[in-house]
Design a protein around this motif. Sequence first.
Motif, PDB file in Angstrom:
ATOM      1  N   VAL A 173       0.866  -1.185   0.000  1.00  0.00           N
ATOM      2  CA  VAL A 173       0.000   0.000   0.000  1.00  0.00           C
ATOM      3  C   VAL A 173       0.896   1.226   0.000  1.00  0.00           C
ATOM      4  O   VAL A 173       1.837   1.332   0.795  1.00  0.00           O
ATOM      5  CB  VAL A 173      -0.933   0.024   1.231  1.00  0.00           C
ATOM      6  CG1 VAL A 173      -1.710   1.351   1.289  1.00  0.00           C
ATOM      7  CG2 VAL A 173      -1.910  -1.146   1.169  1.00  0.00           C
ATOM      8  N   LEU A 174       0.611   2.150  -0.913  1.00  0.00           N
ATOM      9  CA  LEU A 174       1.358   3.400  -1.018  1.00  0.00           C
ATOM     10  C   LEU A 174       0.534   4.533  -0.447  1.00  0.00           C
ATOM     11  O   LEU A 174      -0.703   4.475  -0.454  1.00  0.00           O
ATOM     12  CB  LEU A 174       1.674   3.709  -2.483  1.00  0.00           C
ATOM     13  CG  LEU A 174       2.829   2.977  -3.163  1.00  0.00           C
ATOM     14  CD1 LEU A 174       2.678   1.474  -3.105  1.00  0.00           C
ATOM     15  CD2 LEU A 174       2.959   3.438  -4.607  1.00  0.00           C
ATOM     16  N   GLY A 175       1.197   5.570   0.033  1.00  0.00           N
ATOM     17  CA  GLY A 175       0.435   6.707   0.530  1.00  0.00           C
ATOM     18  C   GLY A 175       1.310   7.866   0.934  1.00  0.00           C
ATOM     19  O   GLY A 175       2.535   7.744   1.057  1.00  0.00           O
ATOM     20  N   SER A 176       0.660   9.010   1.159  1.00  0.00           N
ATOM     21  CA  SER A 176       1.342  10.207   1.647  1.00  0.00           C
ATOM     22  C   SER A 176       0.570  10.806   2.817  1.00  0.00           C
ATOM     23  O   SER A 176       0.647  12.000   3.069  1.00  0.00           O
ATOM     24  CB  SER A 176       1.499  11.239   0.523  1.00  0.00           C
ATOM     25  OG  SER A 176       0.228  11.573  -0.025  1.00  0.00           O
ATOM     26  N   GLY A 177      -0.216   9.956   3.495  1.00  0.00           N
ATOM     27  CA  GLY A 177      -1.007  10.423   4.627  1.00  0.00           C
ATOM     28  C   GLY A 177      -1.264   9.299   5.609  1.00  0.00           C
ATOM     29  O   GLY A 177      -0.761   8.172   5.468  1.00  0.00           O
ATOM     30  N   LEU A 178      -2.095   9.598   6.589  1.00  0.00           N
ATOM     31  CA  LEU A 178      -2.325   8.649   7.682  1.00  0.00           C
ATOM     32  C   LEU A 178      -3.307   7.546   7.322  1.00  0.00           C
ATOM     33  O   LEU A 178      -3.196   6.425   7.823  1.00  0.00           O
ATOM     34  CB  LEU A 178      -2.814   9.404   8.921  1.00  0.00           C
ATOM     35  CG  LEU A 178      -1.903  10.525   9.427  1.00  0.00           C
ATOM     36  CD1 LEU A 178      -2.472  11.119  10.707  1.00  0.00           C
ATOM     37  CD2 LEU A 178      -0.479  10.022   9.654  1.00  0.00           C
ATOM     38  N   SER A 179      -4.295   7.838   6.466  1.00  0.00           N
ATOM     39  CA  SER A 179      -5.307   6.822   6.169  1.00  0.00           C
ATOM     40  C   SER A 179      -4.711   5.640   5.417  1.00  0.00           C
ATOM     41  O   SER A 179      -5.054   4.478   5.698  1.00  0.00           O
ATOM     42  CB  SER A 179      -6.459   7.436   5.365  1.00  0.00           C
ATOM     43  OG  SER A 179      -5.982   8.010   4.158  1.00  0.00           O
ATOM     44  N   SER A 180      -3.810   5.902   4.475  1.00  0.00           N
ATOM     45  CA  SER A 180      -3.159   4.803   3.761  1.00  0.00           C
ATOM     46  C   SER A 180      -2.261   4.001   4.697  1.00  0.00           C
ATOM     47  O   SER A 180      -2.170   2.772   4.587  1.00  0.00           O
ATOM     48  CB  SER A 180      -2.340   5.350   2.591  1.00  0.00           C
ATOM     49  OG  SER A 180      -3.179   5.935   1.624  1.00  0.00           O
ATOM     50  N   ALA A 181      -1.595   4.704   5.617  1.00  0.00           N
ATOM     51  CA  ALA A 181      -0.748   4.012   6.594  1.00  0.00           C
ATOM     52  C   ALA A 181      -1.582   3.064   7.452  1.00  0.00           C
ATOM     53  O   ALA A 181      -1.192   1.919   7.709  1.00  0.00           O
ATOM     54  CB  ALA A 181      -0.036   5.035   7.470  1.00  0.00           C
ATOM     55  N   GLU A 182      -2.744   3.533   7.882  1.00  0.00           N
ATOM     56  CA  GLU A 182      -3.617   2.699   8.706  1.00  0.00           C
ATOM     57  C   GLU A 182      -4.154   1.513   7.916  1.00  0.00           C
ATOM     58  O   GLU A 182      -4.243   0.392   8.447  1.00  0.00           O
ATOM     59  CB  GLU A 182      -4.763   3.546   9.244  1.00  0.00           C
ATOM     60  CG  GLU A 182      -5.644   2.818  10.236  1.00  0.00           C
ATOM     61  CD  GLU A 182      -6.680   3.723  10.875  1.00  0.00           C
ATOM     62  OE1 GLU A 182      -7.391   3.237  11.782  1.00  0.00           O
ATOM     63  OE2 GLU A 182      -6.776   4.906  10.490  1.00  0.00           O
ATOM     64  N   LEU A 183      -4.512   1.738   6.643  1.00  0.00           N
ATOM     65  CA  LEU A 183      -5.010   0.638   5.822  1.00  0.00           C
ATOM     66  C   LEU A 183      -3.932  -0.423   5.633  1.00  0.00           C
ATOM     67  O   LEU A 183      -4.207  -1.621   5.771  1.00  0.00           O
ATOM     68  CB  LEU A 183      -5.479   1.165   4.462  1.00  0.00           C
ATOM     69  CG  LEU A 183      -5.930   0.090   3.464  1.00  0.00           C
ATOM     70  CD1 LEU A 183      -7.162  -0.642   3.970  1.00  0.00           C
ATOM     71  CD2 LEU A 183      -6.202   0.716   2.082  1.00  0.00           C
ATOM     72  N   ALA A 184      -2.711  -0.007   5.310  1.00  0.00           N
ATOM     73  CA  ALA A 184      -1.627  -0.968   5.131  1.00  0.00           C
ATOM     74  C   ALA A 184      -1.428  -1.802   6.386  1.00  0.00           C
ATOM     75  O   ALA A 184      -1.266  -3.023   6.316  1.00  0.00           O
ATOM     76  CB  ALA A 184      -0.340  -0.232   4.766  1.00  0.00           C
ATOM     77  N   GLY A 185      -1.455  -1.139   7.543  1.00  0.00           N
ATOM     78  CA  GLY A 185      -1.284  -1.861   8.796  1.00  0.00           C
ATOM     79  C   GLY A 185      -2.404  -2.849   9.060  1.00  0.00           C
ATOM     80  O   GLY A 185      -2.166  -3.987   9.468  1.00  0.00           O
ATOM     81  N   SER A 186      -3.650  -2.418   8.826  1.00  0.00           N
ATOM     82  CA  SER A 186      -4.800  -3.282   9.113  1.00  0.00           C
ATOM     83  C   SER A 186      -4.844  -4.505   8.207  1.00  0.00           C
ATOM     84  O   SER A 186      -5.351  -5.557   8.595  1.00  0.00           O
ATOM     85  CB  SER A 186      -6.101  -2.486   8.984  1.00  0.00           C
ATOM     86  OG  SER A 186      -6.336  -2.108   7.633  1.00  0.00           O
ATOM     87  N   LEU A 187      -4.308  -4.368   6.963  1.00  0.00           N
ATOM     88  CA  LEU A 187      -4.287  -5.492   6.030  1.00  0.00           C
ATOM     89  C   LEU A 187      -3.038  -6.354   6.198  1.00  0.00           C
ATOM     90  O   LEU A 187      -2.916  -7.394   5.536  1.00  0.00           O
ATOM     91  CB  LEU A 187      -4.358  -4.982   4.582  1.00  0.00           C
ATOM     92  CG  LEU A 187      -5.667  -4.306   4.161  1.00  0.00           C
ATOM     93  CD1 LEU A 187      -5.542  -3.761   2.741  1.00  0.00           C
ATOM     94  CD2 LEU A 187      -6.834  -5.279   4.245  1.00  0.00           C
TER      95      LEU A 187
END
Length: 349
Positions: A173-187
């Motif tokens: 999962v790629l991102g430049s914010g907190l929501s992508s970070a949380e999604l990557a962690g949850s998956l």
Amino acid sequence: MPQSGPVPISVLDLSPVQVGQTSADALRESVALARATEELGYHRYWLAEHHNTPGAASSAPAILIGQIAAATSRLRVGSGGVMLPNHAPLVVAEQFGTLAALHPGRIDLGLGRAPGTDPVTAQALRRSAGPLAAGDFPRQAVELLGYFDEQQTAPDAAVRAVPAEGNRPDVWVLGSGLSSAELAGSLGLPFAYAHQFNAQLTVPALRTYRESFRPSATLDRPYALVAAFVLAAETAEEADWRAGPIRLAALRTVRSGGRQDRYPTAEEAAAYRYSAQDRQIVDGFLGQQVIGDRAVVRERVAKLIAAGADEFMAMTVSADHATRVESYRILAEEVAALGTGPLAGAQQG
């Protein structure tokens, strides 16, 4: 040259098109750069997805990934990333399942939630009106992962992604914010943070990812990559000169509302007269990136490693191919030196 140093180092490429070049020139240079960085010991090579962007030839990452994987032998090759809102998950699964079948153990599938282009072009890609809802990206990601599962956990078990079943690439999962970070962690997936787009949130995003991480069948502990703009040279003066095109391109992109034209020459960039407001814009965009001589490069990379990067990825744009390769060579040497140099204690602490 074997990889050494405190972390693996990798490449992010958008096949930049310079003034006087064609897109074909830029694509050929990407293949040549992949070969050169493989020889320098780089770990992976990712291609970014951009559309309706004259300054970037990487509009079709899956095709370019196949070409680069075929032209190299050891590099992991992947997308940094596929902008999932632009594509049906089934199509992405088929494309990357094919790549993984042809190049087993070497393909990465990085997923982003942004369209990577303007709203009109995004609509043309999706063939639908209106923006995606906030929850669409997580649903698309889960659907995509299901197509790689040999037990077919995609929403409709009657639809099979051939040859994706059993040929799953490493999914990020790629991102430049907190929501992508949380999604990557949850998956339970590895996370790639775009420091080049949002340097202010790098540390909070990495923290969010680690705090939200749940072990999965593919990853038992968090793994975070940080990508940044890099322009390394032997002297500060040379680095400043070579960084001129990316500075002027960044300013023009901001001034135009996001449109990225071909990268200017170093001479054109040097001749541009920056206003105080121009300099403020450029500093906001590039001030925390890795641009400078060897000492600056080593110090800034060490800080990003200390912030929680398990891997460092560099995106380098310069006026010619030779200086681009030289920048990657200097970066590799300075990261290797971090393991024993005076900054080793800083990066380990």
